[in-house]
Design a protein around this motif. Structure first.
Motif, short mmCIF file in Angstrom:
data_model
loop_
_atom_site.label_atom_id
_atom_site.label_comp_id
_atom_site.label_asym_id
_atom_site.label_seq_id
_atom_site.Cartn_x
_atom_site.Cartn_y
_atom_site.Cartn_z
N VAL A 65 46.95 -13.96 40.66
CA VAL A 65 46.56 -15.29 41.17
C VAL A 65 46.56 -15.24 42.70
CG1 VAL A 65 47.09 -17.76 41.18
CG2 VAL A 65 47.62 -16.36 39.16
N PRO A 66 45.41 -15.11 43.33
CA PRO A 66 45.37 -15.17 44.80
C PRO A 66 45.75 -16.58 45.27
CG PRO A 66 43.31 -14.31 43.91
CD PRO A 66 44.08 -14.89 42.76
N THR A 67 46.58 -16.65 46.29
CA THR A 67 47.00 -17.94 46.86
C THR A 67 47.55 -17.72 48.26
OG1 THR A 67 48.69 -19.68 46.73
CG2 THR A 67 49.17 -17.63 45.58
N PRO A 68 47.34 -18.70 49.17
CA PRO A 68 47.90 -18.54 50.51
C PRO A 68 49.43 -18.44 50.47
CG PRO A 68 46.45 -20.45 50.42
CD PRO A 68 46.62 -19.95 49.01
N ALA A 69 50.00 -18.93 49.38
CA ALA A 69 51.48 -18.96 49.26
C ALA A 69 51.99 -17.73 48.52
CB ALA A 69 51.90 -20.23 48.54
N GLY B 259 41.07 -19.44 42.20
CA GLY B 259 41.22 -20.89 42.39
C GLY B 259 40.27 -21.37 43.47
N ARG B 260 40.11 -22.67 43.50
CA ARG B 260 39.38 -23.35 44.59
C ARG B 260 40.15 -24.61 44.93
NH1 ARG B 260 34.63 -21.68 47.60
NH2 ARG B 260 34.79 -19.44 47.09
N TYR B 261 39.57 -25.48 45.76
CA TYR B 261 40.23 -26.74 46.15
C TYR B 261 41.59 -26.42 46.77
CZ TYR B 261 36.64 -28.21 42.85
OH TYR B 261 35.44 -28.36 42.19
N GLU B 262 42.67 -27.08 46.37
CA GLU B 262 44.00 -26.80 46.91
C GLU B 262 44.76 -25.83 46.02
OE1 GLU B 262 43.28 -28.68 50.16
OE2 GLU B 262 45.28 -27.89 49.85
N VAL C 3 49.65 -13.56 44.78
CA VAL C 3 49.57 -12.73 45.99
C VAL C 3 48.62 -13.31 47.03
CG1 VAL C 3 50.12 -10.55 44.81
CG2 VAL C 3 47.75 -11.34 44.95
N SER C 4 48.89 -12.92 48.30
CA SER C 4 48.03 -13.33 49.41
C SER C 4 47.54 -12.09 50.14
CB SER C 4 48.82 -14.21 50.39
OG SER C 4 48.07 -14.39 51.58
N ILE C 5 46.28 -12.11 50.56
CA ILE C 5 45.74 -10.94 51.27
C ILE C 5 45.99 -11.04 52.77
CG2 ILE C 5 43.99 -10.39 49.54
CD1 ILE C 5 41.90 -11.58 51.52
N GLY C 6 46.55 -12.15 53.26
CA GLY C 6 46.81 -12.22 54.70
C GLY C 6 47.14 -13.62 55.16
N ASP C 7 47.65 -13.68 56.39
CA ASP C 7 48.13 -14.98 56.92
C ASP C 7 47.00 -15.74 57.60
OD1 ASP C 7 51.35 -13.54 57.78
OD2 ASP C 7 50.60 -14.43 55.91
N VAL D 252 43.75 -18.81 56.15
CA VAL D 252 43.42 -19.67 55.02
C VAL D 252 41.95 -19.55 54.65
CG1 VAL D 252 43.44 -22.02 54.14
CG2 VAL D 252 45.24 -21.29 55.72
N LEU D 253 41.71 -19.17 53.39
CA LEU D 253 40.34 -19.10 52.87
C LEU D 253 40.03 -20.38 52.11
CD1 LEU D 253 40.64 -15.43 51.53
CD2 LEU D 253 39.58 -16.18 53.68
N VAL D 254 38.82 -20.44 51.53
CA VAL D 254 38.42 -21.66 50.81
C VAL D 254 38.66 -21.49 49.31
CG1 VAL D 254 36.49 -23.21 50.32
CG2 VAL D 254 36.69 -22.15 52.57
N GLY D 255 38.82 -20.25 48.89
CA GLY D 255 39.03 -19.99 47.46
C GLY D 255 39.50 -18.56 47.26
N GLY D 256 39.71 -18.19 46.00
CA GLY D 256 40.26 -16.87 45.71
C GLY D 256 39.26 -15.73 45.61
#
Ligand SMILES: CC(C)N1CCN(Cc2ccc(Cn3ccc4ccc(-c5n[nH]c(N)c5C#N)cc43)cc2)CC1
Length: 243
Positions: free
Chosen positions: A85-89, A112-115, A135-139, A141-145
């Motif tokens: 699950v890609p996520t900024p968090a 995911g998309r949206y929030e 997981v996150s690919i970096g610090d 913020v993208l718009v989706g996964g």
């Protein structure tokens, strides 16, 4: 390796069928299936999102649609899947992550998309003893996964046996020895008045190896001192320390 991707924008994943990854699929090293999340909606509007409980900006992706999509896609193959699950968090996705996942039989990516996706989707999967990595690919913020999935799939698939023409390049990756790789050069010997470093044309392999190691240490110290600090005690020899 089987790779499944669930997304509301299947076209975003088209690059996975190009070039190196496309050849890995054609060679049968990877089976890729991209699924449109809206397949599992039941309303005429094919709604996949709703307002967040507790208020706040944006929308959240609904658990019902994701739950049915995950159940259906998991059932397509009996091999155990790591759900990603890609996520900024998320925990950082690193080369070590790619190495670890390259040994998996199956990866299932949720875009995911949206929030983001209702947290209960992850909670439900984990309580069913499914492996779920947020997981996150970096610090940033993208718009989706989807873009994150492109990055992660490329990083993982290039490590699979038979994918890279020259396996040595994966072994000498940046980060594989904890350092950034140094500068690379090819013909011509002089280009716009800039010459290739003499040592690289010397044929003295010991000197070339030392020069490359010094450039890697120099670049890592300058650009990623955190990597240098994280090196295990025995990673640097006396010649390195003298540098
Ligand atoms: C509480 C409230 C004020 N917060 C407001 C800011 N929100 C942060 C927020 C912002 C945008 C998105 C868009 N989005 C949807 C799914 C999705 C997957 C991955 C990524 C992603 N972005 N960056 C990475 N390295 C990623 C990875 N991997 C982004 C995604 C999702 C989440 C969090 C909530």
């Amino acid at each position: 390796m089987r790779i499944d991707v669930i997304t509301i924008f299947p076209g975003y994943l088209a690059p996975l069928r190009e070039a190196l990854l496309g050849r890995a699929i054609s060679a049968g090293l990877v089976d890729l299936a991209v699924h449109d999340l809206r397949t599992w909606t039941r309303d005429v509007h094919q709604a996949v999102d709703d307002a967040p409980y507790g208020g706040g900006p944006g929308m959240v992706m609904r658990p019902q649609v994701w739950g049915e999509a995950l159940d259906a896609v998991l059932a397509l193959d009996e091999r155990p899947a790591r759900i990603v699950v890609p996520t900024p968090a998320g925990r950082p996705f690193t080369q070590a992550t790619a190495q670890a996942w390259s040994g998996d039989e199956r990866l299932l990516f949720t875009c995911g998309r949206y929030e983001g996706i209702d947290q209960r989707v992850v909670d439900d999967a984990r309580r069913r003893d499914l492996t779920v990595d947020e997981v996150s690919i970096g610090d940033y913020v993208l718009v989706g996964g989807e873009v994150a999935v492109l990055v992660m799939v490329e990083a993982v698939v290039r490590l699979l046996p038979g994918v890279l023409g020259n396996p040595a390049s994966a072994e000498q990756d940046s980060f594989s020895d904890g350092l950034l790789e140094g500068p690379a050069f090819t013909r011509p010997e002089v280009w716009r008045g800039l010459a290739v470093p003499d040592v690289l044309r010397s044929g003295n392999h010991a000197k070339i190896a030392r020069w490359r190691r010094d450039r890697a240490l120099e670049r890592t110290a300058e650009r990623r001192p955190d990597l240098l600090a994280a090196l295990p005690e025995d990673a640097l020899d006396d010649a390195d320390r003298a540098f």
